[in-house]
Motif scaffolding. Structure first.
Motif, PDB file in Angstrom:
ATOM      1  N   ALA A 113       0.817  -1.217   0.000  1.00  0.00           N
ATOM      2  CA  ALA A 113       0.000   0.000   0.000  1.00  0.00           C
ATOM      3  C   ALA A 113       0.854   1.272   0.000  1.00  0.00           C
ATOM      4  N   PRO A 114       1.856   1.400   0.883  1.00  0.00           N
ATOM      5  CA  PRO A 114       2.720   2.597   0.822  1.00  0.00           C
ATOM      6  C   PRO A 114       3.472   2.698  -0.501  1.00  0.00           C
ATOM      7  N   LEU A 115       3.845   1.537  -1.074  1.00  0.00           N
ATOM      8  CA  LEU A 115       4.555   1.558  -2.351  1.00  0.00           C
ATOM      9  C   LEU A 115       3.636   2.035  -3.466  1.00  0.00           C
ATOM     10  N   ALA A 116       2.370   1.607  -3.422  1.00  0.00           N
ATOM     11  CA  ALA A 116       1.392   2.087  -4.394  1.00  0.00           C
ATOM     12  C   ALA A 116       1.196   3.593  -4.239  1.00  0.00           C
ATOM     13  N   PHE A 117       1.214   4.068  -3.013  1.00  0.00           N
ATOM     14  CA  PHE A 117       1.089   5.501  -2.740  1.00  0.00           C
ATOM     15  C   PHE A 117       2.249   6.267  -3.360  1.00  0.00           C
ATOM     16  N   LEU A 118       3.438   5.677  -3.335  1.00  0.00           N
ATOM     17  CA  LEU A 118       4.621   6.324  -3.905  1.00  0.00           C
ATOM     18  C   LEU A 118       4.581   6.387  -5.431  1.00  0.00           C
ATOM     19  N   THR A 119       3.730   5.588  -6.055  1.00  0.00           N
ATOM     20  CA  THR A 119       3.606   5.669  -7.509  1.00  0.00           C
ATOM     21  C   THR A 119       2.731   6.844  -7.927  1.00  0.00           C
ATOM     22  N   GLY A 120       2.087   7.497  -6.944  1.00  0.00           N
ATOM     23  CA  GLY A 120       1.213   8.622  -7.248  1.00  0.00           C
ATOM     24  C   GLY A 120      -0.257   8.296  -7.112  1.00  0.00           C
ATOM     25  N   ILE A 121      -0.570   7.086  -6.672  1.00  0.00           N
ATOM     26  CA  ILE A 121      -1.964   6.702  -6.447  1.00  0.00           C
ATOM     27  C   ILE A 121      -2.431   7.309  -5.123  1.00  0.00           C
ATOM     28  N   PRO A 122      -3.608   7.945  -5.087  1.00  0.00           N
ATOM     29  CA  PRO A 122      -4.107   8.541  -3.833  1.00  0.00           C
ATOM     30  C   PRO A 122      -4.209   7.489  -2.730  1.00  0.00           C
ATOM     31  N   TRP A 123      -4.037   7.922  -1.486  1.00  0.00           N
ATOM     32  CA  TRP A 123      -4.003   6.984  -0.366  1.00  0.00           C
ATOM     33  C   TRP A 123      -5.305   6.213  -0.217  1.00  0.00           C
ATOM     34  N   ASP A 124      -6.446   6.857  -0.537  1.00  0.00           N
ATOM     35  CA  ASP A 124      -7.713   6.154  -0.390  1.00  0.00           C
ATOM     36  C   ASP A 124      -7.881   5.029  -1.414  1.00  0.00           C
ATOM     37  N   GLN A 125      -7.004   4.978  -2.414  1.00  0.00           N
ATOM     38  CA  GLN A 125      -7.003   3.900  -3.395  1.00  0.00           C
ATOM     39  C   GLN A 125      -5.764   3.006  -3.281  1.00  0.00           C
ATOM     40  N   ALA A 126      -4.823   3.404  -2.424  1.00  0.00           N
ATOM     41  CA  ALA A 126      -3.521   2.737  -2.369  1.00  0.00           C
ATOM     42  C   ALA A 126      -3.600   1.315  -1.812  1.00  0.00           C
ATOM     43  N   VAL A 127      -4.487   1.076  -0.836  1.00  0.00           N
ATOM     44  CA  VAL A 127      -4.575  -0.264  -0.253  1.00  0.00           C
ATOM     45  C   VAL A 127      -5.083  -1.270  -1.286  1.00  0.00           C
ATOM     46  N   ASP A 128      -6.125  -0.889  -2.015  1.00  0.00           N
ATOM     47  CA  ASP A 128      -6.637  -1.769  -3.070  1.00  0.00           C
ATOM     48  C   ASP A 128      -5.597  -1.961  -4.174  1.00  0.00           C
ATOM     49  N   ALA A 129      -4.928  -0.872  -4.551  1.00  0.00           N
ATOM     50  CA  ALA A 129      -3.892  -0.968  -5.581  1.00  0.00           C
ATOM     51  C   ALA A 129      -2.747  -1.860  -5.112  1.00  0.00           C
ATOM     52  N   GLY A 130      -2.367  -1.687  -3.833  1.00  0.00           N
ATOM     53  CA  GLY A 130      -1.301  -2.511  -3.282  1.00  0.00           C
ATOM     54  C   GLY A 130      -1.671  -3.980  -3.262  1.00  0.00           C
ATOM     55  N   SER A 131      -2.934  -4.275  -3.019  1.00  0.00           N
ATOM     56  CA  SER A 131      -3.399  -5.660  -3.026  1.00  0.00           C
ATOM     57  C   SER A 131      -3.237  -6.286  -4.412  1.00  0.00           C
ATOM     58  N   LEU A 132      -3.583  -5.530  -5.455  1.00  0.00           N
ATOM     59  CA  LEU A 132      -3.437  -6.043  -6.823  1.00  0.00           C
ATOM     60  C   LEU A 132      -1.964  -6.223  -7.193  1.00  0.00           C
ATOM     61  N   MET A 133      -1.141  -5.283  -6.773  1.00  0.00           N
ATOM     62  CA  MET A 133       0.291  -5.389  -7.045  1.00  0.00           C
ATOM     63  C   MET A 133       0.878  -6.603  -6.345  1.00  0.00           C
ATOM     64  N   ALA A 134       0.453  -6.827  -5.100  1.00  0.00           N
ATOM     65  CA  ALA A 134       0.938  -7.984  -4.354  1.00  0.00           C
ATOM     66  C   ALA A 134       0.444  -9.287  -4.961  1.00  0.00           C
ATOM     67  N   THR A 135      -0.790  -9.288  -5.457  1.00  0.00           N
ATOM     68  CA  THR A 135      -1.345 -10.474  -6.108  1.00  0.00           C
ATOM     69  C   THR A 135      -0.516 -10.850  -7.324  1.00  0.00           C
ATOM     70  N   LYS A 136      -0.142  -9.840  -8.092  1.00  0.00           N
ATOM     71  CA  LYS A 136       0.705 -10.089  -9.267  1.00  0.00           C
ATOM     72  C   LYS A 136       2.066 -10.660  -8.864  1.00  0.00           C
ATOM     73  N   LEU A 137       2.631 -10.123  -7.799  1.00  0.00           N
ATOM     74  CA  LEU A 137       3.936 -10.585  -7.348  1.00  0.00           C
ATOM     75  C   LEU A 137       3.869 -12.006  -6.809  1.00  0.00           C
ATOM     76  N   ALA A 138       2.831 -12.302  -6.015  1.00  0.00           N
ATOM     77  CA  ALA A 138       2.732 -13.607  -5.359  1.00  0.00           C
ATOM     78  C   ALA A 138       2.235 -14.704  -6.289  1.00  0.00           C
ATOM     79  N   THR A 139       1.397 -14.344  -7.257  1.00  0.00           N
ATOM     80  CA  THR A 139       0.859 -15.358  -8.173  1.00  0.00           C
ATOM     81  C   THR A 139       1.373 -15.087  -9.577  1.00  0.00           C
ATOM     82  N   ASN A 140       0.589 -14.360 -10.372  1.00  0.00           N
ATOM     83  CA  ASN A 140       1.060 -13.916 -11.680  1.00  0.00           C
ATOM     84  C   ASN A 140       0.183 -12.775 -12.171  1.00  0.00           C
ATOM     85  N   GLU A 141       0.590 -12.181 -13.293  1.00  0.00           N
ATOM     86  CA  GLU A 141      -0.104 -11.003 -13.808  1.00  0.00           C
ATOM     87  C   GLU A 141      -1.520 -11.309 -14.280  1.00  0.00           C
ATOM     88  N   PHE A 142      -1.774 -12.537 -14.763  1.00  0.00           N
ATOM     89  CA  PHE A 142      -3.110 -12.879 -15.234  1.00  0.00           C
ATOM     90  C   PHE A 142      -4.126 -12.868 -14.102  1.00  0.00           C
TER      91      PHE A 142
END
Length: 394
Positions: free
Chosen positions: A287-316
């Motif tokens: 979530a903080p890393l997503a915030f550093l990309t310029g995503i607003p904080w109120d969207q950063a947790v959800d964005a961070g979840s998707l980024m983590a999903t890609k890292l832990a599983t795959n992009e699909f």
């Protein structure tokens, strides 16, 4: 505020890469700056004009047609093995490698690949300051994918140094292949897919130049070997490359089974120990890393979840969740997330890379495995770099 955070995130990426560097004294800053400026220019062209988008879309359509041809062979052998409307990953994604391998062999046999290497490699080499093989690997990875690209280099693997293998790994994991670009475009906007492919190509060179800098020894080979091809008849060569392709497909399948199962085991273990899965935990971390990309904080947790999903599983998996679930992202946040998701940077790719090389050269496969986490970390920095640049332009 969001743009200021993105600039801070940009600085953070370069700081982290610098800390990870194996030899900071050998970092060449001018080629890095040159490639970064080129990234910004290309992102602007691809996102604000239609000419670049039209070119890449036409290339993607052509490669999709090749995969349709590959499926003819797969269906002939495996027809009826799956229920109507479904097919195993092994058949739809890995088995076409056999056909792609045959095409690679033909292109090498008739000397098109060496010619491609000579001119494209020389052009990119002047931009990135690296070797011609490194430049070729970056382009070939974006066209062929992280499994198939090593087939084109099977004769060169034996003399590649440990540092060069690491750079090849970072570059390869940072890209995708044209063969699956069409699938991505059905999940996220085509302009984001195309932009990510181009930016990740140069981003892989940038991060590699910082994390893993080196100078080529004059005695090191930096050309595609072609002499052996002429010593075989056309059909001898064709059979050899088809078998190589099958070997790579089977080895990658075995590695994927192991890594995906291991990730599932770790998720279960974390659920039992602390009540949340490893993937969910990564979401909070991201979530903080997503915030550093310029995503607003109120969207950063959800964005961070998707980024983590890609890292832990795959992009699909992450792209499917982005498409099917009810998110409340702004168009700018959607662009940042989409570009981040377009790469092979995930844990299972360590197994894919290692497996692909293992089928061709076991010693070099061990080098990929040895530096697997560092390669993954570097490729993830590439994804962050590309997504931040897009966020600053949109």
């Amino acid at each position: 505020m969001n743009y200021l955070m993105a600039i801070l995130g940009l600085c953070s990426i370069f700081v982290v890469a610098y800390v990870m560097s194996t030899d900071r004294k050998k970092i060449r800053y001018f080629p890095i700056l040159r490639m970064f400026i080129l990234q910004v220019i290309l992102a602007f062209i691809l996102l604000k004009t239609s000419s670049g988008t039209a070119l890449v879309e036409s290339l993607s359509s052509g490669f999709t047609e090749l995969l349709d041809d590959a499926n003819e062979g797969v269906n002939f052998v495996f027809k009826g093995i799956a229920n109507k409307g479904s097919a195993p990953f092994f058949l739809t994604v890995l088995m076409p490698i056999v056909f792609i391998s045959a095409l690679i062999g033909i292109l090498r046999y008739i000397k098109i690949l060496p010619l491609f290497m000579k001119y494209v490699g020389l052009g990119l080499q002047k931009i990135n300051g690296m070797g011609k093989l490194e430049s070729y690997n970056g382009i070939a990875s974006a066209v062929l994918g992280q499994s198939e690209v090593f087939i084109t280099l099977k004769k060169e693997l034996a003399f590649l140094s440990e540092r060069r293998m690491m750079t090849f790994g970072i570059s390869t994991m940072s890209t995708i292949s044209l063969s699956i670009m069409g699938s991505y475009m059905r999940l996220i906007k085509p302009e984001y897919v195309i932009t990510a492919v181009v930016l990740n190509l140069f981003g892989g060179f940038i991060i590699s130049s910082i994390v893993n800098p080196y100078e080529l020894d004059p005695s090191e080979k930096d050309e595609l070997e072609t002499k052996e091809d002429s010593e075989h008849t056309f059909f001898q060569m064709l059979g050899e490359y088809m078998l190589d392709g099958f070997k790579v497909a089977v080895t990658v399948a075995a590695m994927l089974i192991g890594f995906v199962a291991l990730i599932a085991f770790i998720n279960s273990l974390f659920l039992h120990l602390i009540g949340i899965s490893f993937q969910q935990l990564l979401g909070y971390v991201f979530a903080p890393l997503a915030f550093l990309t310029g995503i607003p904080w109120d969207q950063a947790v959800d964005a961070g979840s998707l980024m983590a999903t890609k890292l832990a599983t795959n992009e699909f998996v992450a792209m499917t969740q982005l498409t099917t679930q009810n998110w409340h992202f702004s168009e700018r946040s959607l662009a940042i997330i989409s570009v981040f998701l377009v790469s092979f940077a995930n844990f299972s790719s360590i197994g894919v890379l290692s497996g692909a090389v293992k089928g061709l050269n076991e010693e070099k496969s061990n080098l990929i495995a040895k530096h697997g986490l560092k390669i993954l970390g570097s490729a993830t920095l590439v994804s962050f770099l590309s997504s931040i640049i897009v966020g600053l332009i949109i």
